[in-house]
Design a protein around this motif. Sequence first.
Motif, PDB file in Angstrom:
ATOM      1  N   THR A  80      37.623 -60.624  64.040  1.00 19.20           N
ATOM      2  CA  THR A  80      36.881 -61.851  63.754  1.00 19.20           C
ATOM      3  C   THR A  80      36.533 -62.565  65.058  1.00 19.20           C
ATOM      4  OG1 THR A  80      38.942 -63.087  63.450  1.00 19.20           O
ATOM      5  CG2 THR A  80      37.931 -62.129  61.492  1.00 19.20           C
ATOM      6  N   VAL A  81      35.326 -63.108  65.098  1.00 17.68           N
ATOM      7  CA  VAL A  81      34.839 -63.808  66.287  1.00 17.68           C
ATOM      8  C   VAL A  81      34.405 -65.209  65.857  1.00 17.68           C
ATOM      9  CG1 VAL A  81      33.164 -63.803  68.168  1.00 17.68           C
ATOM     10  CG2 VAL A  81      34.026 -61.618  67.265  1.00 17.68           C
ATOM     11  N   PRO A  82      35.142 -66.256  66.247  1.00 19.78           N
ATOM     12  CA  PRO A  82      34.734 -67.614  65.857  1.00 19.78           C
ATOM     13  C   PRO A  82      33.471 -68.051  66.582  1.00 19.78           C
ATOM     14  CG  PRO A  82      36.641 -67.670  67.320  1.00 19.78           C
ATOM     15  CD  PRO A  82      36.397 -66.240  67.014  1.00 19.78           C
ATOM     16  N   VAL A  83      32.587 -68.730  65.829  1.00 16.42           N
ATOM     17  CA  VAL A  83      31.343 -69.255  66.396  1.00 16.42           C
ATOM     18  C   VAL A  83      31.211 -70.720  65.998  1.00 16.42           C
ATOM     19  CG1 VAL A  83      30.211 -67.002  66.388  1.00 16.42           C
ATOM     20  CG2 VAL A  83      29.955 -68.512  64.413  1.00 16.42           C
ATOM     21  N   ALA A  84      30.310 -71.421  66.678  1.00 11.26           N
ATOM     22  CA  ALA A  84      30.202 -72.868  66.472  1.00 11.26           C
ATOM     23  C   ALA A  84      29.534 -73.230  65.151  1.00 11.26           C
ATOM     24  CB  ALA A  84      29.427 -73.497  67.627  1.00 11.26           C
ATOM     25  N   GLY A  85      28.624 -72.392  64.662  1.00 10.54           N
ATOM     26  CA  GLY A  85      27.886 -72.708  63.445  1.00 10.54           C
ATOM     27  C   GLY A  85      28.691 -72.459  62.192  1.00 10.54           C
ATOM     28  N   THR A  86      28.024 -72.540  61.046  1.00 11.80           N
ATOM     29  CA  THR A  86      28.664 -72.374  59.742  1.00 11.80           C
ATOM     30  C   THR A  86      28.148 -71.113  59.063  1.00 11.80           C
ATOM     31  OG1 THR A  86      28.926 -74.765  59.456  1.00 11.80           O
ATOM     32  CG2 THR A  86      28.993 -73.410  57.464  1.00 11.80           C
ATOM     33  N   THR A  87      29.069 -70.297  58.581  1.00 11.01           N
ATOM     34  CA  THR A  87      28.707 -69.087  57.849  1.00 11.01           C
ATOM     35  C   THR A  87      27.889 -69.458  56.617  1.00 11.01           C
ATOM     36  OG1 THR A  87      30.668 -67.929  58.634  1.00 11.01           O
ATOM     37  CG2 THR A  87      29.652 -67.096  56.609  1.00 11.01           C
ATOM     38  N   ARG A  88      26.879 -68.667  56.317  1.00  8.99           N
ATOM     39  CA  ARG A  88      25.974 -68.972  55.211  1.00  8.99           C
ATOM     40  C   ARG A  88      26.605 -68.657  53.851  1.00  8.99           C
ATOM     41  NH1 ARG A  88      21.687 -64.048  54.620  1.00  8.99           N
ATOM     42  NH2 ARG A  88      23.119 -62.347  55.071  1.00  8.99           N
ATOM     43  N   SER A  89      26.040 -69.260  52.811  1.00  8.58           N
ATOM     44  CA  SER A  89      26.412 -68.976  51.431  1.00  8.58           C
ATOM     45  C   SER A  89      25.161 -68.508  50.685  1.00  8.58           C
ATOM     46  CB  SER A  89      26.972 -70.219  50.734  1.00  8.58           C
ATOM     47  OG  SER A  89      28.201 -70.602  51.318  1.00  8.58           O
ATOM     48  N   ASN A  90      25.295 -67.466  49.890  1.00  7.93           N
ATOM     49  CA  ASN A  90      24.193 -66.932  49.093  1.00  7.93           C
ATOM     50  C   ASN A  90      24.520 -67.047  47.612  1.00  7.93           C
ATOM     51  OD1 ASN A  90      22.954 -66.173  51.509  1.00  7.93           O
ATOM     52  ND2 ASN A  90      23.803 -64.107  51.428  1.00  7.93           N
ATOM     53  N   VAL A  91      23.502 -67.176  46.803  1.00  9.73           N
ATOM     54  CA  VAL A  91      23.676 -67.279  45.354  1.00  9.73           C
ATOM     55  C   VAL A  91      22.841 -66.194  44.686  1.00  9.73           C
ATOM     56  CG1 VAL A  91      23.349 -68.717  43.301  1.00  9.73           C
ATOM     57  CG2 VAL A  91      24.107 -69.762  45.444  1.00  9.73           C
ATOM     58  N   THR A  92      23.450 -65.484  43.737  1.00  8.95           N
ATOM     59  CA  THR A  92      22.758 -64.459  42.964  1.00  8.95           C
ATOM     60  C   THR A  92      22.835 -64.809  41.487  1.00  8.95           C
ATOM     61  OG1 THR A  92      23.275 -62.721  44.558  1.00  8.95           O
ATOM     62  CG2 THR A  92      22.724 -62.015  42.329  1.00  8.95           C
ATOM     63  N   LEU A  93      21.688 -64.788  40.806  1.00 11.04           N
ATOM     64  CA  LEU A  93      21.632 -64.985  39.359  1.00 11.04           C
ATOM     65  C   LEU A  93      21.375 -63.621  38.720  1.00 11.04           C
ATOM     66  CD1 LEU A  93      19.423 -68.208  39.263  1.00 11.04           C
ATOM     67  CD2 LEU A  93      21.918 -68.050  39.229  1.00 11.04           C
ATOM     68  N   ALA A  94      22.324 -63.159  37.920  1.00  9.73           N
ATOM     69  CA  ALA A  94      22.257 -61.815  37.334  1.00  9.73           C
ATOM     70  C   ALA A  94      22.055 -61.920  35.822  1.00  9.73           C
ATOM     71  CB  ALA A  94      23.533 -61.035  37.634  1.00  9.73           C
ATOM     72  N   GLU A  95      21.002 -61.262  35.322  1.00  8.14           N
ATOM     73  CA  GLU A  95      20.701 -61.253  33.894  1.00  8.14           C
ATOM     74  C   GLU A  95      21.180 -59.950  33.258  1.00  8.14           C
ATOM     75  OE1 GLU A  95      16.681 -62.981  33.023  1.00  8.14           O
ATOM     76  OE2 GLU A  95      16.537 -63.008  35.212  1.00  8.14           O
ATOM     77  N   GLY A 107      21.357 -68.455  57.549  1.00  6.74           N
ATOM     78  CA  GLY A 107      22.473 -68.240  58.462  1.00  6.74           C
ATOM     79  C   GLY A 107      22.405 -69.184  59.647  1.00  6.74           C
ATOM     80  N   THR A 108      23.413 -69.088  60.495  1.00  5.35           N
ATOM     81  CA  THR A 108      23.508 -69.992  61.640  1.00  5.35           C
ATOM     82  C   THR A 108      23.138 -69.263  62.919  1.00  5.35           C
ATOM     83  OG1 THR A 108      24.977 -71.560  62.769  1.00  5.35           O
ATOM     84  CG2 THR A 108      25.942 -69.459  62.095  1.00  5.35           C
ATOM     85  N   ALA A 109      22.503 -69.976  63.833  1.00  5.91           N
ATOM     86  CA  ALA A 109      22.110 -69.378  65.112  1.00  5.91           C
ATOM     87  C   ALA A 109      23.341 -69.000  65.926  1.00  5.91           C
ATOM     88  CB  ALA A 109      21.237 -70.357  65.888  1.00  5.91           C
ATOM     89  N   LEU A 110      23.235 -67.913  66.662  1.00  5.24           N
ATOM     90  CA  LEU A 110      24.271 -67.523  67.613  1.00  5.24           C
ATOM     91  C   LEU A 110      23.753 -67.776  69.020  1.00  5.24           C
ATOM     92  CD1 LEU A 110      25.517 -64.108  66.132  1.00  5.24           C
ATOM     93  CD2 LEU A 110      26.506 -66.376  65.817  1.00  5.24           C
ATOM     94  N   THR A 111      24.561 -68.430  69.834  1.00  2.58           N
ATOM     95  CA  THR A 111      24.163 -68.652  71.223  1.00  2.58           C
ATOM     96  C   THR A 111      24.242 -67.336  71.996  1.00  2.58           C
ATOM     97  OG1 THR A 111      26.399 -69.113  72.016  1.00  2.58           O
ATOM     98  CG2 THR A 111      25.157 -70.974  71.080  1.00  2.58           C
ATOM     99  N   PRO A 112      23.557 -67.232  73.127  1.00  2.00           N
ATOM    100  CA  PRO A 112      23.684 -66.013  73.933  1.00  2.00           C
ATOM    101  C   PRO A 112      25.133 -65.688  74.273  1.00  2.00           C
ATOM    102  CG  PRO A 112      21.818 -67.308  74.713  1.00  2.00           C
ATOM    103  CD  PRO A 112      22.522 -68.148  73.688  1.00  2.00           C
ATOM    104  N   ALA A 113      25.950 -66.708  74.569  1.00  2.00           N
ATOM    105  CA  ALA A 113      27.361 -66.468  74.892  1.00  2.00           C
ATOM    106  C   ALA A 113      28.114 -65.921  73.683  1.00  2.00           C
ATOM    107  CB  ALA A 113      28.010 -67.758  75.389  1.00  2.00           C
ATOM    108  N   GLU A 114      27.826 -66.478  72.502  1.00  5.61           N
ATOM    109  CA  GLU A 114      28.478 -65.976  71.290  1.00  5.61           C
ATOM    110  C   GLU A 114      28.063 -64.544  70.987  1.00  5.61           C
ATOM    111  OE1 GLU A 114      29.075 -70.193  68.845  1.00  5.61           O
ATOM    112  OE2 GLU A 114      27.227 -69.029  68.615  1.00  5.61           O
ATOM    113  N   LEU A 115      26.787 -64.256  71.191  1.00  6.95           N
ATOM    114  CA  LEU A 115      26.301 -62.900  70.948  1.00  6.95           C
ATOM    115  C   LEU A 115      26.953 -61.913  71.911  1.00  6.95           C
ATOM    116  CD1 LEU A 115      24.360 -61.414  69.093  1.00  6.95           C
ATOM    117  CD2 LEU A 115      22.560 -61.770  70.782  1.00  6.95           C
ATOM    118  N   ASP A 116      27.137 -62.320  73.165  1.00  6.09           N
ATOM    119  CA  ASP A 116      27.829 -61.462  74.127  1.00  6.09           C
ATOM    120  C   ASP A 116      29.274 -61.217  73.708  1.00  6.09           C
ATOM    121  OD1 ASP A 116      25.602 -61.222  75.738  1.00  6.09           O
ATOM    122  OD2 ASP A 116      26.210 -62.803  77.136  1.00  6.09           O
TER     123      ASP A 116
END
Length: 327
Positions: A80-95, A107-116
């Motif tokens: 696991t790699v902690p980043v400053a932003g917030t992990t996204r949430s997705n919603v699925t509606l299933a019939e 999703g949240t942007a990753l800085t160049p340092a976080e990506l490295d």
Amino acid sequence: MILTLTLNPSLDRTIEIAALARGAVIRAAAARLDPGGKGVNVSRALLANAVASRAVVPFGGDEGRQLVRLLALEGLDMVTVPVAGTTRSNVTLAEPDGTVTKINEPGTALTPAELDTVADAVLAAAHEADWVVASGSLPPEVPADVYARLCRRFAGAGIHVAVDTSGPALVAALGAGPALIKPNLDELAAATGLPILRVGDVVEAADLLRAAGARTVLASLGADGAVLVQDRDVWYGEAAVSEPRSSVGAGDAMLAGFLAGGGRGEAALVEALAWGAAAVRLPGSRMPGPSDIDRARVRTGPPDLTRPLTTCHPAPGREPLPPVPAP
């Protein structure tokens, strides 16, 4: 060991409803919350079938911490790699008929340092891996060539790279010569500019992607099955699903099955289809285990190039990819 990278993981909430009606109050029949993201799902499917895997997962905020907790409860081996932003949430509606409506956050942007930092984590774990799976959408502000750069770094170490993404990230990755790509019908049409109306169109599009740099193409066709183009061979396969529950994560289960099956030839295609069909029969983005997988439902063989597809994809109005010049 199969290492997976998910740059844009998610919490996936699936809500089962009788029917989707805009503007109405809809009562849910059932709901579940699963860890999500394409690479995460590949690792979860491999874990459920006792295949060694490790997932590299950037996470941030309360949602990210919940994602990590859910993965830990499943027993997933992860970095696991902690980043400053917030992990996204997705919603699925299933019939009930298998129709799925998805609402995905960017999703949240990753800085160049976080990506490295994420790339360093992948490289540190990759020395134990036979395959590295780079999959999923890119977060905002992440360069489209990120998967291509990873492909080039791993190629020198003799590590096979599978790429499952879309849009500019897929096109950029082709030039780096990935060992495997797994496009769906939308991605085939968008990357090649071809109309995808028949199985023969899928094969033609796969040949273009191979000419552009990919060594193997595993094309997932949804309810129409899959096509595998590898070396000079082409196989078609399908697996009947009489009672679909959710297609979320089915493509990831397919990729996991293909790699678990050795990543080559018709036998691997059988595993891919059996795992993908099993995922469709399960709720939410639950990954199938051995008791869910029914290989007897799978049929493979040479493709009927004239066979029409259930879902047609007209040409998206762009020129096909040019082949990559020989080195």
